[in-house]
Scaffold this motif. Structure first.
Motif, PDB file in Angstrom:
ATOM      1  N   ARG A   1     -13.942 -23.103 -46.794  1.00 45.01           N
ATOM      2  CA  ARG A   1     -14.936 -22.307 -46.982  1.00 45.01           C
ATOM      3  C   ARG A   1     -15.158 -21.696 -45.671  1.00 45.01           C
ATOM      4  NH1 ARG A   1     -19.403 -19.418 -46.537  1.00 45.01           N
ATOM      5  NH2 ARG A   1     -21.085 -19.668 -48.057  1.00 45.01           N
TER       6      ARG A   1
ATOM      7  N   THR B   1     -22.186 -22.068 -53.234  1.00 47.45           N
ATOM      8  CA  THR B   1     -21.696 -22.687 -52.016  1.00 47.45           C
ATOM      9  C   THR B   1     -22.318 -24.335 -52.047  1.00 47.45           C
ATOM     10  OG1 THR B   1     -21.133 -21.024 -50.715  1.00 47.45           O
ATOM     11  CG2 THR B   1     -21.712 -22.981 -49.674  1.00 47.45           C
TER      12      THR B   1
ATOM     13  N   GLN C   1     -25.756 -17.810 -46.956  1.00 45.61           N
ATOM     14  CA  GLN C   1     -24.471 -18.571 -47.424  1.00 45.61           C
ATOM     15  C   GLN C   1     -24.605 -19.381 -48.709  1.00 45.61           C
ATOM     16  OE1 GLN C   1     -21.934 -18.425 -45.571  1.00 45.61           O
ATOM     17  NE2 GLN C   1     -22.223 -18.535 -43.379  1.00 45.61           N
TER      18      GLN C   1
ATOM     19  N   GLU D   1     -20.177 -18.033 -52.437  1.00 42.43           N
ATOM     20  CA  GLU D   1     -19.078 -17.465 -51.798  1.00 42.43           C
ATOM     21  C   GLU D   1     -18.106 -16.873 -52.704  1.00 42.43           C
ATOM     22  OE1 GLU D   1     -18.736 -21.679 -51.215  1.00 42.43           O
ATOM     23  OE2 GLU D   1     -16.952 -21.830 -51.941  1.00 42.43           O
TER      24      GLU D   1
ATOM     25  N   ASN E   1     -19.571 -28.302 -48.421  1.00 41.75           N
ATOM     26  CA  ASN E   1     -18.632 -27.874 -49.189  1.00 41.75           C
ATOM     27  C   ASN E   1     -18.213 -28.771 -50.344  1.00 41.75           C
ATOM     28  OD1 ASN E   1     -16.819 -25.630 -49.570  1.00 41.75           O
ATOM     29  ND2 ASN E   1     -15.198 -26.651 -48.374  1.00 41.75           N
TER      30      ASN E   1
ATOM     31  N   SER F   1     -13.866 -18.317 -49.891  1.00 43.94           N
ATOM     32  CA  SER F   1     -13.189 -19.774 -49.825  1.00 43.94           C
ATOM     33  C   SER F   1     -11.946 -19.680 -50.477  1.00 43.94           C
ATOM     34  CB  SER F   1     -14.198 -20.621 -50.611  1.00 43.94           C
ATOM     35  OG  SER F   1     -14.242 -20.395 -51.789  1.00 43.94           O
TER      36      SER F   1
ATOM     37  N   VAL G   1     -20.898 -26.819 -43.699  1.00 44.20           N
ATOM     38  CA  VAL G   1     -21.091 -25.899 -44.745  1.00 44.20           C
ATOM     39  C   VAL G   1     -22.505 -26.187 -45.481  1.00 44.20           C
ATOM     40  CG1 VAL G   1     -20.327 -24.976 -47.053  1.00 44.20           C
ATOM     41  CG2 VAL G   1     -18.462 -25.690 -45.066  1.00 44.20           C
TER      42      VAL G   1
END
Lengths: 202, 325
Positions: free
Chosen positions: B139, B302, B284, B287, B306, B145, B273
């Motif tokens: 990511r 996301t 964030q 992704e 991750n 990603s 992440v």
């Protein structure tokens, strides 16, 4: 030497279409890479800035070359800049945001705020670009259209506020923008000393 | 007798397009349509096999327990869409210019709080170990990603051989610094103070997920992906996974990392992440899993760490991750 106006207009029109044509070609051939939304958005934004810069070059070019053809295509180039900026904004909303997270994006992120303000400034300029509007606004048209100066400065801030580490590209664009705005400053300050007509007589 | 007058629109037999040409054209049109669809995001009809996998073949054991079964990002995207700022900030720059870097021979300086410091040749670092293949999610902090099949060895196995002592609380890594080979290190307007520096807390480095990669897609690493040896820390943003490592140092104090030095309000030391902590310039929460398309962007939510929370969440127990981002 007289340059025929119509072919020049057509040439400028076609040149202004080139960035979009190349982008469409890349889309059609699938050569935009694995993150096409990002690439399209960035390309459109950069084209908008480049055309804004070209627009700002028209007046100085007319003065330096003593040829009014530059002024006659200035509106068209400016409208193309607005067109690319509008596509850039749409691409950002569609491909990067996916129409989510709008409030936070447009209120919290400085580079987005700079870009949005620049676009807002360009809207009245595009809207008052028709002959009828020029006539209706009369003497007020020119001061209104000086909004392109803060607009291009905001676009540059929008650009450099996205820099991650290397700002070479932003510095180069910045120097060009500063140069174009500095000429205006010089003209404003020394207008009575170096009038256009006096320069023409030489 | 009936005289058949040939109307002007009638074609003679010779005017008919030969079948082969006709088929060729259909194939051509098909190709154009396929290409257009590919660009527009419909699953690509042309496979990534279009780009042959470069490098030396490596022997490895697949590690399904450490691998996701999500669709892998095609080889050509993994190797042609990179952030490796030593070669430029454009995504295509590393693939274009990384060839200017020489990776053979390669040695790594090991120093600091350990009993076996020294300069090690690459072979001595990696050869004693059996290679594994781990298919990890990667990511990027920029909200895209990939899924990449790495070949390499557990970082812990390598680090243990240097016998870090009790004062080794952190491990620091450094990328090659050589402006002759890395063109963007010659840039006048770079805000990066080379060399690129990264670090992990010792328990992070020793976590079973931390991986030292020497290859991908079954072969040695392409230079643009961090040849000959790079870190892979899949629960952290990609910039933690430092490339082309030339120095490893064990130390007691926390190292400052490159991105932290440039923009501490944007990039922290931990860089886990975390969809709950926005980057100041973008969200964030989601992704784009690459390859993504224009008409059907491959958006996904996301996941915290991750998606590796089970293995690593305990490392951060009691820490305020909005403060230690």
């Amino acid at each position: 030497m007289t340059i025929p106006m119509l072919p020049f207009r057509i040439l400028v029109f076609l040149l202004s279409c080139v960035p979009l044509a190349l982008l469409l070609l890349d889309i059609a051939t699938g050569s935009l890479g694995p993150d096409p939304g990002q690439t399209v958005t960035e390309t459109l934004g950069l084209s908008a800035l480049q055309l804004l810069i070209v627009t700002l070059f028209m007046t100085p070019l007319a003065r330096w070359t003593h040829w009014s053809g530059w002024i006659k295509v200035r509106r068209m180039v400016g409208l193309f800049a607005f067109f690319y900026a509008a596509l850039h904004l749409m691409a950002f909303l569609q491909f990067i945001l996916g129409w989510t997270d709008l409030w936070a994006t447009f209120t919290k992120r400085p580079y987005i705020i700079f870009g949005s303000l620049a676009f807002l400034l360009l809207i009245p300029l595009a809207a008052t670009s028709t002959k009828a509007m020029v006539r209706r606004l009369g003497r007020r048209w020119k001061p209104l259209h000086r909004l392109i100066y803060p607009a291009v400065a905001l676009v540059w801030l929008h650009f450099i506020f996205q820099a991650r580490s290397d700002i070479t590209e932003m510095v180069i664009y910045g120097l060009v923008v500063v140069f174009l705005l500095a000429i205006r400053g010089y003209w404003f300050g020394w207008h009575s000393l170096v009038p256009l007509r006096a320069a023409k007589r030489r | 007798m009936l005289i058949k007058k040939r109307p002007s629109w009638a074609l003679s037999h010779s005017d008919v397009t030969p079948e082969s040409v006709y088929l060729d054209r259909r194939r051509f049109m098909g190709g154009m349509v396929a290409a257009a669809l590919a660009g527009a995001g419909v699953p690509r009809l042309v496979d990534a096999a279009a780009l042959p996998i470069q490098g030396e073949s490596l022997e490895f054991t697949a590690m399904p327990g450490f691998s996701t079964d999500e669709e892998k990002t095609p080889y050509e995207d993994v190797t042609r869409y990179n952030n490796f700022y030593e070669f430029g900030t454009g995504k295509g720059d590393p693939a274009q210019y990384a060839d200017e870097m020489s990776v053979d021979p390669w040695s790594v300086i090991v120093e600091g709080e350990c009993d076996r410091p020294g300069t090690y040749a690459l072979e001595d670092l990696v050869r004693p170990h059996d290679y594994q293949e781990r298919i990890y999610r990667l990511r990027c902090v920029e909200a895209w990603s990939m899924v990449i099949p790495w070949i390499g060895i557990p970082l812990a196995d390598m680090l243990k051989r240097f016998e870090p002592n009790s004062r080794a609380k952190y491990v620091y890594f450094e990328t090659l610094h050589d402006p002759d080979q890395m063109r963007a290190q010659r840039s006048l307007f770079s805000t990066i103070d080379w060399p690129y520096q990264e670090g992990l807390r010792m328990d992070e480095a020793m976590n079973e997920l931390s991986f030292m990669a020497v290859g991908l897609y079954g072969k040695t690493l392409p230079k643009q992906n961090g040849a000959p040896m790079r870190l892979v820390v899949p629960w952290k943003y990609g910039f933690k996974s430092i490339k082309s490592i030339v120095k490893i140092r064990f130390q007691e104090e926390r190292p400052k990392t490159t991105w932290e030095m440039i923009a501490p309000q944007e990039y922290g030391f931990y860089a886990n992440v975390n969809p709950e902590v926005d980057h100041p310039r973008w969200s964030q929460k989601r992704e784009r899993r690459l390859p993504s398309g224009l008409l059907s962007p491959n958006w996904m939510e996301t996941r915290k760490f991750n998606g590796y929370g089970e293995q690593v969440a305990h490392l951060y127990k009691g820490m305020d991750l909005t403060k230690y981002y």
